[in-house]
Scaffold this motif. Structure first.
Motif, mmCIF file in Angstrom:
data_model
loop_
_atom_site.group_PDB
_atom_site.id
_atom_site.type_symbol
_atom_site.label_atom_id
_atom_site.label_comp_id
_atom_site.label_asym_id
_atom_site.label_seq_id
_atom_site.Cartn_x
_atom_site.Cartn_y
_atom_site.Cartn_z
ATOM 1 N N THR A 26 0.814 -1.211 0.000
ATOM 2 C CA THR A 26 0.000 0.000 0.000
ATOM 3 C C THR A 26 0.848 1.261 0.000
ATOM 4 O O THR A 26 0.493 2.255 -0.636
ATOM 5 C CB THR A 26 -0.950 0.006 1.220
ATOM 6 O OG1 THR A 26 -1.822 -1.119 1.137
ATOM 7 C CG2 THR A 26 -1.783 1.277 1.269
ATOM 8 N N VAL A 27 1.965 1.243 0.730
ATOM 9 C CA VAL A 27 2.798 2.445 0.838
ATOM 10 C C VAL A 27 4.233 2.110 0.444
ATOM 11 O O VAL A 27 4.625 0.944 0.340
ATOM 12 C CB VAL A 27 2.758 3.042 2.261
ATOM 13 C CG1 VAL A 27 1.347 3.484 2.623
ATOM 14 C CG2 VAL A 27 3.275 2.058 3.289
ATOM 15 N N ASP A 28 5.022 3.145 0.263
ATOM 16 C CA ASP A 28 6.401 3.009 -0.188
ATOM 17 C C ASP A 28 7.329 2.643 0.965
ATOM 18 O O ASP A 28 6.971 2.759 2.148
ATOM 19 C CB ASP A 28 6.868 4.322 -0.823
ATOM 20 C CG ASP A 28 6.687 5.487 0.145
ATOM 21 O OD1 ASP A 28 7.630 5.830 0.859
ATOM 22 O OD2 ASP A 28 5.552 6.036 0.203
ATOM 23 N N ALA A 29 8.528 2.234 0.626
ATOM 24 C CA ALA A 29 9.506 1.803 1.619
ATOM 25 C C ALA A 29 9.892 2.941 2.558
ATOM 26 O O ALA A 29 10.161 2.719 3.750
ATOM 27 C CB ALA A 29 10.749 1.245 0.925
ATOM 28 N N THR A 30 9.943 4.157 2.066
ATOM 29 C CA THR A 30 10.303 5.299 2.914
ATOM 30 C C THR A 30 9.309 5.455 4.063
ATOM 31 O O THR A 30 9.700 5.681 5.212
ATOM 32 C CB THR A 30 10.348 6.587 2.072
ATOM 33 O OG1 THR A 30 11.342 6.452 1.058
ATOM 34 C CG2 THR A 30 10.681 7.795 2.949
ATOM 35 N N THR A 31 8.022 5.323 3.751
ATOM 36 C CA THR A 31 6.997 5.436 4.792
ATOM 37 C C THR A 31 7.093 4.280 5.777
ATOM 38 O O THR A 31 6.992 4.478 6.999
ATOM 39 C CB THR A 31 5.600 5.476 4.156
ATOM 40 O OG1 THR A 31 5.532 6.590 3.261
ATOM 41 C CG2 THR A 31 4.515 5.617 5.215
ATOM 42 N N LEU A 32 7.307 3.072 5.278
ATOM 43 C CA LEU A 32 7.441 1.914 6.163
ATOM 44 C C LEU A 32 8.658 2.062 7.063
ATOM 45 O O LEU A 32 8.593 1.758 8.265
ATOM 46 C CB LEU A 32 7.548 0.641 5.335
ATOM 47 C CG LEU A 32 6.278 0.227 4.577
ATOM 48 C CD1 LEU A 32 6.580 -0.934 3.639
ATOM 49 C CD2 LEU A 32 5.171 -0.153 5.550
ATOM 50 N N ASN A 33 9.767 2.532 6.528
ATOM 51 C CA ASN A 33 10.963 2.728 7.347
ATOM 52 C C ASN A 33 10.737 3.810 8.391
ATOM 53 O O ASN A 33 11.222 3.709 9.525
ATOM 54 C CB ASN A 33 12.150 3.096 6.459
ATOM 55 C CG ASN A 33 12.607 1.937 5.594
ATOM 56 O OD1 ASN A 33 12.362 0.780 5.918
ATOM 57 N ND2 ASN A 33 13.266 2.246 4.484
ATOM 58 N N GLY A 34 9.987 4.848 8.010
ATOM 59 C CA GLY A 34 9.659 5.891 8.980
ATOM 60 C C GLY A 34 8.809 5.362 10.124
ATOM 61 O O GLY A 34 9.017 5.722 11.288
ATOM 62 N N LEU A 35 7.850 4.494 9.811
ATOM 63 C CA LEU A 35 7.038 3.876 10.864
ATOM 64 C C LEU A 35 7.898 3.029 11.785
ATOM 65 O O LEU A 35 7.702 3.028 13.010
ATOM 66 C CB LEU A 35 5.932 3.025 10.237
ATOM 67 C CG LEU A 35 4.709 3.768 9.702
ATOM 68 C CD1 LEU A 35 3.815 2.813 8.909
ATOM 69 C CD2 LEU A 35 3.916 4.412 10.836
ATOM 70 N N ALA A 36 8.847 2.312 11.233
ATOM 71 C CA ALA A 36 9.738 1.470 12.046
ATOM 72 C C ALA A 36 10.585 2.332 12.977
ATOM 73 O O ALA A 36 10.768 1.987 14.163
ATOM 74 C CB ALA A 36 10.620 0.619 11.146
ATOM 75 N N ARG A 37 11.122 3.438 12.471
ATOM 76 C CA ARG A 37 11.929 4.322 13.323
ATOM 77 C C ARG A 37 11.076 4.939 14.430
ATOM 78 O O ARG A 37 11.519 5.060 15.582
ATOM 79 C CB ARG A 37 12.583 5.409 12.481
ATOM 80 C CG ARG A 37 13.737 4.910 11.616
ATOM 81 C CD ARG A 37 14.498 6.047 10.975
ATOM 82 N NE ARG A 37 13.705 6.755 9.986
ATOM 83 C CZ ARG A 37 13.674 6.438 8.690
ATOM 84 N NH1 ARG A 37 14.386 5.408 8.235
ATOM 85 N NH2 ARG A 37 12.938 7.139 7.841
ATOM 86 N N LEU A 38 9.839 5.322 14.089
ATOM 87 C CA LEU A 38 8.947 5.879 15.098
ATOM 88 C C LEU A 38 8.626 4.837 16.157
ATOM 89 O O LEU A 38 8.583 5.150 17.362
ATOM 90 C CB LEU A 38 7.672 6.382 14.439
ATOM 91 C CG LEU A 38 6.601 6.942 15.381
ATOM 92 C CD1 LEU A 38 7.157 8.074 16.226
ATOM 93 C CD2 LEU A 38 5.381 7.407 14.583
#
Length: 257
Positions: free
Chosen positions: A131-143
């Protein structure tokens, strides 16, 4: 007086779906803080509730709703992530036609709960569905890492939350505002308020003022609204795509600034 009945029904609903909602409604009603629709009957394929007669929202009812929400939250919960009394295991979040599992748990801190029970399961589903790009997924992981570290925690105790408090789950009646369709759990009080702002609510400023009459909010709460909206916006992105995907990206970017 004979009460009118509103039946919510779905053949093939996930096992326990209506029982979980009934437990949540009863738990919220038990606080005796804000009107909550009454459960009349529950079975695997339906939930019978007292029928509500809608009426226009009024300023007085809005302020009363805010005061009642503060008292509801102050009634508390056993832990962050705790399910409502009368229900054990995970809950559900989302529309009747497509509810998603909503993880329960018992966490001593809100940050760890949000990371483990909301953002990380959401990120896994978003990744699986592309659904979303890797940048958004990585941002969720960092958060999630920041949340687990306790960096975003405060000293507020677990609140008794409605859990899905968007405007469609507030029914205005002649007697005031009544809450319906919860995803009840123990969480952070700002989560319910952030949900109210997500799609707009009549007289929202008065609702918030009434809330502050009873329980003043921690300084800077307006700047944390996006953090509390990440999960519901992410679920909307997962279920409906479209503009919700970009909205989720924006919320994640804002948390990384």
């Amino acid at each position: 007086m004979t009460l009118g009945v509103h039946r919510k029904a779905r053949a093939g609903a996930p096992r326990g779906f209506f029982a979980c909602e009934a437990a949540g409604l009863r738990w919220l009603r038990a606080a005796d803080a804000v009107p909550v629709v009454e459960v009349l009957d529950v079975a695997e394929d339906h939930l019978d509730l007292v029928r509500l007669e809608p009426a226009p929202a009024s300023p007085r009812a809005a302020r009363d709703l805010g005061r009642g929400l503060a008292a509801l939250h102050d009634a508390g919960a056993d832990a962050f992530g705790a399910p409502p009394d009368g229900w054990s295991g995970d809950g559900f979040f989302g529309p009747l036609e497509h509810p998603l599992p909503m993880a329960s748990g018992r966490y001593p801190s809100w940050g760890a709960f949000l990371a483990e029970c909301r953002l990380l399961p959401l990120a896994a589903e978003l990744r699986r569905s592309s659904t979303v790009d890797a940048t958004t997924l990585n941002g969720l992981a960092r958060l999630a890492d920041r949340l687990r570290s306790g960096a975003l925690d405060d000293d507020d105790t677990p609140a008794r939350l409605h859990g899905d408090l968007w405007s469609g789950n507030v029914v205005w009646t002649a007697a005031g505002a009544t809450l319906v369709d919860p995803a009840a759990h123990g969480g952070h009080r700002e989560t319910d308020l952030a949900m109210l702002t997500l799609f707009g609510l009549p007289h929202l400023d008065l609702v918030l003022a009434g809330y502050q009459d009873v329980h003043p909010l921690r300084r800077g709460w307006q700047h944390r609204v996006g953090l509390h909206q990440l999960y519901p916006v992410g679920v909307h992105a997962l279920l409906f795509g479209g503009g919700y995907v970009e909205q989720l990206r924006g919320l994640v970017r804002a948390e990384e600034r």
